[in-house]
Design a protein around this motif. Structure first.
Motif, PDB file in Angstrom:
ATOM      1  N   TRP A  48       0.761  -1.139   0.031  1.00 39.96           N
ATOM      2  CA  TRP A  48      -0.038  -0.169   0.049  1.00 39.96           C
ATOM      3  C   TRP A  48       0.846   1.270   0.006  1.00 39.96           C
ATOM      4  N   SER A  49       0.483   2.273  -0.880  1.00 42.71           N
ATOM      5  CA  SER A  49       1.248   3.463  -0.723  1.00 42.71           C
ATOM      6  C   SER A  49       0.001   4.504  -1.053  1.00 42.71           C
ATOM      7  N   ASN A  50       0.453   5.880  -0.382  1.00 42.00           N
ATOM      8  CA  ASN A  50      -0.647   7.005  -0.578  1.00 42.00           C
ATOM      9  C   ASN A  50      -2.075   6.345  -0.407  1.00 42.00           C
ATOM     10  N   LYS A  52      -3.548   3.640  -1.424  1.00 38.03           N
ATOM     11  CA  LYS A  52      -3.991   2.943  -2.749  1.00 38.03           C
ATOM     12  C   LYS A  52      -3.298   1.531  -2.465  1.00 38.03           C
TER      13      LYS A  52
END
Lengths: 76, 165
Positions: A48-50, A52
């Motif tokens: 997961w990043s940001n 999303k």
């Protein structure tokens, strides 16, 4: 003292898993059937990043790929 | 005043100190002779605080025997046989796939492995067949990782085969 498998990119976890797999396959019939089930792993994950979710990958496949990459960069 | 208190305390302490060792020494020797062994796998606890006189473990740095009051240490284990010698001389042997052995103060020995079975549970035919397959992979032209894994398998299998003879 570096182990040969470390130089090839394998992690200690992978080393333990391979050794355990061999021991399970060397057992006599009934015990082997019970033990083989312990070796099965179906685990998926996603980074997961940001906020999303990234692409869903299979853990075993991702580890194998990481091993190849770390062997290519010299392994440490 | 302080010195008086100290002198009085010393006088009180001494008789007790003189009395106790005669009783305590015999008891202490009888109890500290044994190791408290815990042999655990992720899915099963083979021994939990079991009394043993000597435990032989296959450390990476060489075969070693652990007796009571061993200095605390952590040893990586190579795939091999752990032998547990109990009071009375009987011994049990387990083949472990690898792991760690931790000796803690007060003769507590904790062995952790991924897989471990008594030698009777293994099939020499299965071992032989796997050795042949692993050797094919090592000599073949597979990826570096496949060859490294086959070499690990060979190391385990050869140790197992030697112990099964």
């Amino acid at each position: 003292m570096t182990f040969a498998w470390k130089a090839a990119g394998l992690t200690y976890n992978r080393y333990l898993a391979v050794a355990a797999r061999v021991v399970r396959r060397s057992l006599k019939e009934e015990k082997r059937i019970v033990a083989e089930r312990r070796g099965q792993q179906e685990l998926r994950f996603a980074k997961w990043s940001n906020g999303k979710q990234g692409e869903i990958q299979n853990l075993a496949a991702a580890n194998a790929q990481a091993a190849v990459e770390s062997a290519a960069t010299g392994g440490h | 005043m302080n010195s008086l208190r100290i002198a009085r305390a010393a006088l009180r302490a001494r008789p007790a100190a003189l009395r106790a060792p005669l009783q305590r020494r015999a008891y202490a020797e009888a109890v500290s002779d044994k190791i408290k062994l815990s042999l655990s796998l992720p899915h099963q606890s083979i021994y939990k605080s079991h009394d043993a006189v000597q435990v032989n473990i296959p450390a990476e740095s060489g075969e070693m025997g652990v007796l009571a009051n061993h200095v605390p240490s952590i040893e990586q284990l190579k795939p091999g046989v752990v032998e547990i010698i109990e009071e009375g001389g009987s011994s049990k042997r387990f083949f472990l796939s690898g792991g760690f052995a931790v000796v803690q103060p007060k003769s507590a020995l904790s062995i952790n492995a991924v897989e471990g079975y008594p030698l009777d549970d293994f099939s020499p035919d299965a071992v032989r067949a796997q050795i042949a397959e692993a050797q094919k992979v090592v000599n073949g032209g597979g990826s570096e990782q496949d060859i490294a894994e086959a070499k690990i398998e060979l190391e385990v299998l050869e140790s197992l085969q030697a112990h099964l003879k």
